[in-house]
Design a protein around this motif. Structure first.
Motif, PDB file in Angstrom:
ATOM      1  N   TYR A 216       4.439   9.069   8.131  1.00 13.25           N
ATOM      2  CA  TYR A 216       3.591   7.878   6.742  1.00 13.25           C
ATOM      3  C   TYR A 216       4.207   6.528   7.112  1.00 13.25           C
ATOM      4  N   THR A 217       2.852   6.068   6.634  1.00  9.08           N
ATOM      5  CA  THR A 217       2.901   4.801   6.721  1.00  9.08           C
ATOM      6  C   THR A 217       2.398   4.203   5.442  1.00  9.08           C
TER       7      THR A 217
ATOM      8  N   ILE B 178       0.980  -1.282   0.217  1.00  4.73           N
ATOM      9  CA  ILE B 178      -0.385  -0.216   0.036  1.00  4.73           C
ATOM     10  C   ILE B 178       1.028   0.731  -0.253  1.00  4.73           C
ATOM     11  N   ALA B 179       0.566   1.965  -1.389  1.00  6.65           N
ATOM     12  CA  ALA B 179       1.329   3.354  -1.157  1.00  6.65           C
ATOM     13  C   ALA B 179       1.203   3.814   0.401  1.00  6.65           C
ATOM     14  N   PRO B 180       2.443   5.881   0.129  1.00  8.04           N
ATOM     15  CA  PRO B 180       2.454   5.896   1.672  1.00  8.04           C
ATOM     16  C   PRO B 180       1.294   6.359   1.466  1.00  8.04           C
TER      17      PRO B 180
ATOM     18  N   PRO C  78       7.799   9.983   1.951  1.00  9.69           N
ATOM     19  CA  PRO C  78       8.751   8.944   1.095  1.00  9.69           C
ATOM     20  C   PRO C  78       8.506   9.662  -0.508  1.00  9.69           C
ATOM     21  N   ARG C  79       9.133   9.338  -1.306  1.00  7.95           N
ATOM     22  CA  ARG C  79       9.124   9.620  -2.645  1.00  7.95           C
ATOM     23  C   ARG C  79       9.620   8.587  -3.850  1.00  7.95           C
ATOM     24  N   GLY C  80       8.598   7.961  -4.598  1.00  5.60           N
ATOM     25  CA  GLY C  80       8.649   7.709  -5.725  1.00  5.60           C
ATOM     26  C   GLY C  80       8.605   6.473  -5.556  1.00  5.60           C
ATOM     27  N   ILE C  81       7.946   6.251  -4.079  1.00  6.50           N
ATOM     28  CA  ILE C  81       7.152   4.730  -3.366  1.00  6.50           C
ATOM     29  C   ILE C  81       5.664   3.980  -4.504  1.00  6.50           C
TER      30      ILE C  81
ATOM     31  N   ASP D  30      14.144   4.899   9.412  1.00  6.99           N
ATOM     32  CA  ASP D  30      14.165   5.620   8.861  1.00  6.99           C
ATOM     33  C   ASP D  30      14.211   6.585   6.795  1.00  6.99           C
ATOM     34  N   ALA D  31      13.800   4.920   7.063  1.00  8.56           N
ATOM     35  CA  ALA D  31      13.233   6.046   5.034  1.00  8.56           C
ATOM     36  C   ALA D  31      13.163   4.854   4.172  1.00  8.56           C
ATOM     37  N   ILE D  32      12.155   4.586   3.671  1.00  9.85           N
ATOM     38  CA  ILE D  32      11.952   3.525   2.090  1.00  9.85           C
ATOM     39  C   ILE D  32      11.929   3.755   1.025  1.00  9.85           C
TER      40      ILE D  32
END
Length: 113
Positions: free
Chosen positions: A42-43, A18-20, A66-69, A98-100
């Motif tokens: 965000y989740t 599931i997108a952010p 998060p960008r581009g997910i 910390d990041a995806i």
């Protein structure tokens, strides 16, 4: 609450299920949850599959969008930690990172090298 670092290299392929989405702290007002530094939380729901076992879905919270997910995309999760929690009769494990970031594979050029 004690944090437990998670070795993501042992989790197999991680894929966005599931997108952010913004993590809501108050469903009545629509207020977005923020971390200690004031960043919006965000989740992202991520599928985890190890060694041809069943697929599990974990929801990972992270600071900032998060960008581009996109859904279905293979992702890299950096700084993943797990937290055990309990509230009365309810209990579970929460995840934070910390990041995806998206994983982009580099395909070899046609004709070999």
């Amino acid at each position: 609450m004690q944090s437990i670092p998670v070795d993501t290299t042992r989790l197999g392929v991680l894929r966005c299920a599931i997108a952010p989405e913004k993590k809501i702290s108050n469903s009545e007002t629509g207020e977005v949850k923020r971390d200690r530094d004031g960043n919006q939380m965000y989740t992202v729901a991520v599928t985890v599959r190890q060694d041809a076992r069943r697929i599990s879905v974990i929801e990972i919270a992270l600071p900032g969008e998060p960008r581009g997910i996109e859904e279905g995309q293979v992702v890299k999760v950096t700084g993943l930690v797990a937290f055990a929690w309990s509230m009365g009769e309810r209990h579970g494990i929460s995840f934070r990172a910390d990041a995806i970031t998206p994983v982009t594979s580099v395909l070899p050029k046609a004709g070999g090298a």
